[in-house]
Design a protein around this motif. Structure first.
Motif, PDB file in Angstrom:
ATOM      1  N   MET A  27       1.060  -0.561  -0.261  1.00  0.00           N
ATOM      2  CA  MET A  27      -0.276   0.044   0.233  1.00  0.00           C
ATOM      3  C   MET A  27       0.828   1.230  -0.162  1.00  0.00           C
ATOM      4  N   LEU A  28       2.031   0.828  -0.149  1.00  0.00           N
ATOM      5  CA  LEU A  28       3.247   2.678   0.248  1.00  0.00           C
ATOM      6  C   LEU A  28       3.666   2.075  -1.085  1.00  0.00           C
ATOM      7  N   LEU A  29       3.679   3.884  -1.233  1.00  0.00           N
ATOM      8  CA  LEU A  29       4.084   4.603  -3.053  1.00  0.00           C
ATOM      9  C   LEU A  29       5.724   3.464  -2.764  1.00  0.00           C
ATOM     10  N   GLU A  30       6.110   3.247  -4.086  1.00  0.00           N
ATOM     11  CA  GLU A  30       6.846   2.568  -4.920  1.00  0.00           C
ATOM     12  C   GLU A  30       8.085   2.960  -4.368  1.00  0.00           C
ATOM     13  N   THR A  31       7.716   4.787  -5.082  1.00  0.00           N
ATOM     14  CA  THR A  31       9.144   5.777  -4.681  1.00  0.00           C
ATOM     15  C   THR A  31       9.805   5.579  -3.276  1.00  0.00           C
ATOM     16  N   LEU A  32       8.693   5.247  -2.538  1.00  0.00           N
ATOM     17  CA  LEU A  32       8.684   5.321  -0.664  1.00  0.00           C
ATOM     18  C   LEU A  32       9.317   4.510  -0.132  1.00  0.00           C
ATOM     19  N   ARG A  33       9.269   3.298  -0.938  1.00  0.00           N
ATOM     20  CA  ARG A  33      10.027   1.605  -0.095  1.00  0.00           C
ATOM     21  C   ARG A  33      11.431   1.765  -0.472  1.00  0.00           C
ATOM     22  N   ASN A  34      11.093   2.488  -1.991  1.00  0.00           N
ATOM     23  CA  ASN A  34      12.721   2.079  -2.455  1.00  0.00           C
ATOM     24  C   ASN A  34      13.935   3.144  -1.998  1.00  0.00           C
ATOM     25  N   ARG A  35      12.933   3.840  -1.535  1.00  0.00           N
ATOM     26  CA  ARG A  35      13.752   5.104  -0.577  1.00  0.00           C
ATOM     27  C   ARG A  35      14.536   4.537   0.604  1.00  0.00           C
ATOM     28  N   CYS A  36      14.000   3.174   1.467  1.00  0.00           N
ATOM     29  CA  CYS A  36      14.229   2.690   2.657  1.00  0.00           C
ATOM     30  C   CYS A  36      15.724   1.706   2.291  1.00  0.00           C
ATOM     31  N   GLN A  37      16.565   2.281   3.457  1.00  0.00           N
ATOM     32  CA  GLN A  37      17.616   1.416   3.265  1.00  0.00           C
ATOM     33  C   GLN A  37      17.740   0.550   4.201  1.00  0.00           C
ATOM     34  N   LEU A  38      16.081  -0.016   4.500  1.00  0.00           N
ATOM     35  CA  LEU A  38      16.780  -1.526   5.451  1.00  0.00           C
ATOM     36  C   LEU A  38      15.154  -2.204   4.915  1.00  0.00           C
ATOM     37  N   THR A  39      14.913  -2.633   4.999  1.00  0.00           N
ATOM     38  CA  THR A  39      13.284  -3.580   5.812  1.00  0.00           C
ATOM     39  C   THR A  39      14.119  -4.790   5.923  1.00  0.00           C
ATOM     40  N   LEU A  40      13.305  -5.424   6.917  1.00  0.00           N
ATOM     41  CA  LEU A  40      12.229  -6.137   8.176  1.00  0.00           C
ATOM     42  C   LEU A  40      11.513  -6.371   8.200  1.00  0.00           C
ATOM     43  N   ARG A  41      11.787  -7.464   8.058  1.00  0.00           N
ATOM     44  CA  ARG A  41      10.496  -8.515   8.507  1.00  0.00           C
ATOM     45  C   ARG A  41      10.306  -9.384   9.232  1.00  0.00           C
ATOM     46  N   VAL A  42       9.272  -8.738  10.290  1.00  0.00           N
ATOM     47  CA  VAL A  42       8.684  -9.045  11.599  1.00  0.00           C
ATOM     48  C   VAL A  42       7.599 -10.210  11.502  1.00  0.00           C
ATOM     49  N   LYS A  43       7.904 -11.582  11.978  1.00  0.00           N
ATOM     50  CA  LYS A  43       6.696 -11.512  11.851  1.00  0.00           C
ATOM     51  C   LYS A  43       6.341 -11.939  12.898  1.00  0.00           C
ATOM     52  N   LYS A  44       4.973 -12.464  13.792  1.00  0.00           N
ATOM     53  CA  LYS A  44       4.326 -12.845  14.914  1.00  0.00           C
ATOM     54  C   LYS A  44       4.794 -13.793  15.206  1.00  0.00           C
ATOM     55  N   PRO A  45       5.392 -14.186  16.885  1.00  0.00           N
ATOM     56  CA  PRO A  45       5.860 -14.778  17.578  1.00  0.00           C
ATOM     57  C   PRO A  45       4.318 -16.339  17.589  1.00  0.00           C
ATOM     58  N   SER A  46       4.719 -17.516  17.633  1.00  0.00           N
ATOM     59  CA  SER A  46       3.659 -18.932  17.718  1.00  0.00           C
ATOM     60  C   SER A  46       3.196 -18.472  18.863  1.00  0.00           C
ATOM     61  N   VAL A  47       2.195 -18.983  19.069  1.00  0.00           N
ATOM     62  CA  VAL A  47       1.076 -19.500  20.557  1.00  0.00           C
ATOM     63  C   VAL A  47       2.808 -19.316  21.772  1.00  0.00           C
ATOM     64  N   LEU A  48       2.944 -20.638  21.209  1.00  0.00           N
ATOM     65  CA  LEU A  48       4.008 -21.605  22.073  1.00  0.00           C
ATOM     66  C   LEU A  48       5.478 -20.619  22.138  1.00  0.00           C
TER      67      LEU A  48
END
Length: 200
Positions: free
Chosen positions: A94-115
Motif C-alpha cells: 500500500m506504500l508508494l513504490e518510490t517511498l519503499r525504494n528510499r528505505c535503506q533497510l527492510t526488516l520483515r517481522v513475523k508474529k510469534p507462535s502461541v508457544l
C-alpha cells in the motif's frame, strides 16, 4: 550503542515512555491529516538534544493517503542530519513504490507462535512471582492476536486484578464467553440437538 538506542532498550524493558526524549511515535491511523504530517516533518528539522539521534516511528504507515506519502517522500529523499525514520506496516504494497525504494533497510517481522508468546509470558510471570498455567497464558496470547505488546498489557491487567494468570483469572478479567457456549447457543436457536458433558 548511541544514547537513543539505549533509551529504546530501557523503554522496551520498563514500558516507561517518559525517558524517550528524542523518539516520536506517530500513529498514522489517528494522525494522517495534512497538518499532522506537516507538524512531524517540521519537528524533524529541529536538532536533537546533544549529539543524539532523533527517531520517528510511523506506525500503520500504509494507512497514509497518497498525498501524505508524497510529503513524507520529500523528507526521506533528503533527511535532516541525525534523523532516523522508521516505517512500520502490515501491508507494504500500500506504500508508494518510490517511498519503499528510499528505505535503506527492510526488516520483515513475523508474529510469534502461541508457544513462543506464552513462553515469554511465562518468563514474565516467573520474574514477577505470579502463578500461571499454560491454558491461561495461551488464552492471553491468543486474545492479543499474538501481538507481544497487547499480550504483555493484558498479562499485566490480569495479574494486577487477580494476582495470577491462571485460565480462570484471565477469563474472569476479560469476561470472555467460550466458543463452545456460543456454538451451543446457536445450535439451540436453530433447533439442532446439543449433547452435554453427561451425554444427554
Amino acid at each position: 550503542q548511541c544514547i537513543s538506542c539505549q533509551e529504546l532498550d530501557d523503554y522496551i524493558l520498563t514500558g516507561d515512555s517518559s525517558i524517550l526524549a528524542n523518539v516520536r511515535e506517530v500513529d498514522i491511523a489517528d494522525q494522517s491529516g495534512k497538518r499532522d504530517i506537516d507538524t512531524v516533518l517540521e519537528e524533524m528539522e529541529i536538532p536533537a538534544f546533544g549529539d543524539q539521534w532523533k527517531i520517528f516511528i510511523f506506525d500503520e504507515v500504509h494507512m497514509a493517503t497518497k498525498q501524505a506519502q508524497n510529503r513524507m517522500l520529500k523528507i526521506v529523499e533528503e533527511p535532516p542530519e541525525n534523523v532516523l525514520i522508521i516505517f512500520c506496516t502490515t501491508d507494504p504494497d500500500m506504500l508508494l513504490e518510490t517511498l519503499r525504494n528510499r528505505c535503506q533497510l527492510t526488516l520483515r517481522v513475523k508474529k510469534p507462535s502461541v508457544l513462543e508468546l506464552s513462553g515469554l509470558l511465562k518468563r514474565v510471570c516467573d520474574a514477577e512471582g505470579a502463578d500461571s498455567d499454560a491454558k491461561g497464558l495461551n488464552f492471553v496470547a491468543n486474545r492479543a492476536g499474538l501481538t507481544i505488546r497487547k499480550a504483555l498489557s493484558s498479562l499485566e491487567q490480569v495479574i494486577n486484578e487477580k494476582g495470577d494468570c491462571t485460565y480462570d483469572s484471565a477469563v474472569d478479567v476479560f469476561e470472555e464467553i467460550s466458543d463452545t457456549l456460543i456454538i451451543d447457543y446457536f445450535r439451540k436457536m436453530i433447533g439442532t440437538p446439543v449433547i452435554d458433558d453427561n451425554g444427554e
